[in-house]
Design a protein around this motif. Structure first.
Motif, mmCIF file in Angstrom:
data_model
loop_
_atom_site.group_PDB
_atom_site.id
_atom_site.type_symbol
_atom_site.label_atom_id
_atom_site.label_comp_id
_atom_site.label_asym_id
_atom_site.label_seq_id
_atom_site.Cartn_x
_atom_site.Cartn_y
_atom_site.Cartn_z
ATOM 1 N N GLN A 1 25.245 -8.727 25.396
ATOM 2 C CA GLN A 1 26.407 -7.896 25.671
ATOM 3 C C GLN A 1 26.024 -6.427 25.824
ATOM 4 O OE1 GLN A 1 28.883 -9.059 22.322
ATOM 5 N NE2 GLN A 1 30.001 -10.531 23.593
ATOM 6 N N ALA A 2 25.078 -5.972 25.000
ATOM 7 C CA ALA A 2 24.663 -4.572 25.071
ATOM 8 C C ALA A 2 23.971 -4.261 26.390
ATOM 9 C CB ALA A 2 23.734 -4.243 23.904
ATOM 10 N N LEU A 3 23.095 -5.154 26.842
ATOM 11 C CA LEU A 3 22.342 -4.937 28.074
ATOM 12 C C LEU A 3 23.102 -5.388 29.304
ATOM 13 C CD1 LEU A 3 18.784 -6.102 26.928
ATOM 14 C CD2 LEU A 3 19.616 -3.762 27.143
ATOM 15 N N GLN A 4 24.184 -6.147 29.092
ATOM 16 C CA GLN A 4 24.961 -6.728 30.181
ATOM 17 C C GLN A 4 24.079 -7.534 31.132
ATOM 18 O OE1 GLN A 4 28.540 -6.992 31.144
ATOM 19 N NE2 GLN A 4 28.143 -7.072 28.940
ATOM 20 N N VAL A 5 23.301 -8.439 30.529
ATOM 21 C CA VAL A 5 22.539 -9.449 31.258
ATOM 22 C C VAL A 5 22.710 -10.769 30.508
ATOM 23 C CG1 VAL A 5 20.829 -7.800 32.106
ATOM 24 C CG2 VAL A 5 20.383 -9.054 29.992
ATOM 25 N N PRO A 6 22.606 -11.907 31.181
ATOM 26 C CA PRO A 6 22.603 -13.166 30.441
ATOM 27 C C PRO A 6 21.290 -13.351 29.698
ATOM 28 C CG PRO A 6 22.298 -13.576 32.793
ATOM 29 C CD PRO A 6 22.563 -12.110 32.639
ATOM 30 N N VAL A 7 21.368 -13.952 28.517
ATOM 31 C CA VAL A 7 20.177 -14.300 27.743
ATOM 32 C C VAL A 7 20.114 -15.814 27.653
ATOM 33 C CG1 VAL A 7 19.059 -14.232 25.480
ATOM 34 C CG2 VAL A 7 20.137 -12.161 26.403
ATOM 35 N N LEU A 8 19.038 -16.403 28.172
ATOM 36 C CA LEU A 8 18.809 -17.845 28.112
ATOM 37 C C LEU A 8 17.815 -18.112 26.992
ATOM 38 C CD1 LEU A 8 19.003 -20.752 29.292
ATOM 39 C CD2 LEU A 8 17.151 -20.128 30.850
ATOM 40 N N ALA A 9 18.271 -18.764 25.934
ATOM 41 C CA ALA A 9 17.419 -19.004 24.769
ATOM 42 C C ALA A 9 17.257 -20.497 24.543
ATOM 43 C CB ALA A 9 18.021 -18.352 23.523
ATOM 44 N N LEU A 10 16.030 -20.912 24.238
ATOM 45 C CA LEU A 10 15.736 -22.324 24.001
ATOM 46 C C LEU A 10 15.808 -22.616 22.508
ATOM 47 C CD1 LEU A 10 12.740 -22.879 26.451
ATOM 48 C CD2 LEU A 10 15.185 -22.667 26.925
#
Length: 443
Positions: free
Chosen positions: A346-355
Motif C-alpha cells: 500500500q505504501a509503495l502502491q505496487v502489488p506484492v506477490l509473496a510465496l
C-alpha cells in the motif's frame, strides 16, 4: 534548517495558480497532494475550496474563487481580495504542476519525518520500555507513516470522488493499471494484480510455487513491467539459470554441464539469445538472506525512486526474518511479516506477490489444499487480497514413491475483487514454466 522553513510558498502558490490556468487538472492534482500537505493555512483552505468548486461543476476563476472564499467566511482570513488577485499573477504553468506537487509533497514528508524523529527520541528515552518494545513500536509507526505519506491513507468524501474519477479517466485513456500474470486462466479470475494488493501463492514443496512466480515475472517483464524479485531461497545464479531456461527453451539441467557440453549447437544459440533477452528485461534481483520486512521495503523504495517499480516478488514468506519479533511464536511472527508486506504494497502502491508454504494436511488427507492449510498463520488469508493454492497432479509409482505429472490445479481461493475458482495449468519442469492447460486428444 528550522521546521518552520520546511515548506515552499512558491510551490504551494504554483499549484493554485496552475489550477486557475487550467481548472480541469483538479482531479489529477488531488491524486498527488492533499490539503494537509500544504503548510500555509491560506493555501490549504484555497485548495479545499477549489476542490469543492470542481466537484460542483463551478467555474474556477478569480471572481468565483473570491466569492466562494467569502461565502465560506474565510476570505479576509486568507488575505482578502488582494490574496486572490495575487494568485492570478503567480508565474505558474499547468504543465509544471507535477513538479509543484512533488515539491509540496516532499516538504510535507520532511515535516512528517521530523515528527517521527521526535517520537523516536521520546520512545528511546523511556526507560520503562525495553529496547525490543521500542524497536517494534518504531517499525510499526514507520511503515504506517510511509503509507500515509505516500498515499494519504485517509480520504475524505471529496478525495474519494477524485480518486475514483482519476482511475476512470486513466482506464479510459487505455492505461493498464496493475500487472497481469500473463496466464489467461488466472487473469480471467483475478483481472490484474493491482497497486496495493498482497497476492499469495501457496503450495507444498516441489509443487511449483517458485516456477509460477518466475512465469509471472517473465510475462510481466515481457509486457514492459519493472520487477523486483527477492529470492531468499535460491541464489542469483540458480534464479538466472531458471529464467534463461524459460526464455531460451533449453532444459535447465544442461546449464550445469562443463562448458555447456550437454547442449547442441542449436541450443547454445538459443541459450545466448535467452541471455541477451534477459539483459534487456526490467528485472532486479536480490539474493540477500535474513531480511526483515523493513529491509525489503527500503530496497523496494530505493528501486522505485531510482527508476520505477511495478511488482515486488518475495520468495518466500517463511524465509523473511521477523527481526526483533523473533522472540514471539512463529504464528505471531508470520502475522507481523504479512501485515508489513501488506503495508509495503500500500505504501509503495505496487502489488506484492509473496510465496508461502502449506502444511501437510492435504497430503495426509489426499485432497486439494484449502485456505486452512496455510502454514503458520491465519493472518496470511486475512491480509491478502488474493490467495492462490497450487497443487501438482501426481500418482504413485510401483515402488510407492510420488511421481509428479506435468499438470497442476491452481485454486484461486480468495479474491477480494474478482472471482474464485480452479484453473488447470500445464507445467514444463525442464523449463520451469506454467502455461494455460490444453486438452490433448484422447484425454
Amino acid at each position: 534548517m528550522k521546521e518552520t522553513e520546511l515548506y515552499s510558498a512558491e510551490a504551494e502558490q504554483g499549484i493554485l495558480g496552475a489550477i486557475l490556468i487550467k481548472p480541469s487538472i483538479v482531479p489529477h492534482v488531488s491524486g498527488l497532494v492533499s490539503p494537509g500537505d500544504f503548510y500555509k493555512q491560506a493555501h490549504k483552505v484555497t485548495f479545499q475550496i477549489m476542490q469543492e468548486m470542481a466537484l460542483q461543476g463551478e467555474s474556477i476563476d478569480l471572481v468565483n474563487l473570491a466569492e466562494r472564499l467569502r461565502r465560506a467566511g474565510v476570505l479576509e482570513k486568507v488575505g482578502g481580495v488582494n490574496y486572490v488577485t495575487n494568485l492570478g499573477h503567480v508565474e505558474a504553468t499547468a504543465a509544471g504542476v507535477d513538479g509543484y506537487c512533488q515539491a509540496v509533497k516532499d516538504y510535507s514528508k520532511r515535516r512528517q519525518i521530523v515528527e517521527w524523529a521526535r517520537q523516536a527520541m521520546g520512545a528511546a528515552c523511556d526507560m520503562g520500555k525495553s529496547v525490543g518494545e521500542v524497536e517494534n513500536s518504531m517499525q510499526d509507526a514507520f511503515m504506517k507513516g510511509v503509507q500515509l505519506s505516500e498515499r494519504k491513507g485517509l480520504y475524505d468524501a471529496k478525495a474519494l470522488v477524485f480518486a475514483l474519477q482519476d482511475d476512470i479517466d486513466r482506464r479510459a485513456r487505455g492505461e493498464h493499471i496493475g500487472v497481469e500474470t500473463g496466464i489467461r486462466g488466472i487473469d480471467a479470475h483475478i483481472g490484474r494484480m493491482e497497486p496495493g494488493n498482497l497476492v499469495i501463492v501457496a503450495g507444498r514443496p516441489s509443487h511449483g510455487k517458485s516456477a509460477l512466480a518466475c512465469t509471472i515475472a517473465m510475462n510481466a517483464t515481457k509486457a514492459g513491467k519493472k520487477i523486483l524479485w527477492f529470492t531468499l531461497e535460491m541464489n542469483a545464479v540458480e534464479t538466472a539459470r531458471r529464467i534463461v531456461s524459460f526464455l531460451s527453451g533449453v532444459d535447465n539441467k544442461k546449464f550445469k554441464s562443463p562448458n555447456l557440453q550437454a547442449m547442441t549447437e542449436e541450443e547454445r544459440g538459443m541459450y545466448i539469445q535467452g541471455c541477451e533477452e534477459l539483459a534487456h528485461r526490467g528485472l532486479l534481483l536480490s539474493e540477500i538472506t535474513d531480511q526483515t520486512p523493513i529491509d525489503l521495503w527500503r530496497t523496494a523504495q530505493g528501486v522505485k525512486a531510482a527508476g520505477g517499480l511495478d511488482l515486488v516478488i518475495v520468495d518466500y514468506i517463511g524465509l523473511v526474518s521477523a527481526g526483533s519479533k523473533k522472540k514471539e511464536n512463529r504464528n505471531q511472527e508470520v502475522s507481523y511479516i504479512t501485515r508489513m508486506l501488506k503495508n509495503m504494497a500500500q505504501a509503495l502502491q505496487v502489488p506484492v506477490l509473496a510465496l508461502s508454504q502449506l502444511n501437510r494436511a492435504n497430503d495426509k488427507e489426499g485432497r486439494l489444499p484449502r485456505l486452512s492449510d496455510l502454514r503458520d498463520s491465519g493472518s496470511i488469508e486475512q491480509d491478502a487480497n488474493i490467495v492462490m493454492l497450487i497443487q501438482r497432479d501426481s500418482h504413485f509409482a510401483e515402488d510407492g514413491t510420488i511421481v509428479y505429472d506435468n499438470t497442476a490445479v491452481l485454486d484461486i481461493a480468495k479474491v477480494r475483487d474478482g472471482e474464485t475458482g480452479a484453473v488447470k495449468l500445464d507445467f514444463t519442469p525442464e523449463l520451469s514454466v506454467f502455461v494455460d492447460h490444453v486438452e490433448k486428444a484422447g484425454r
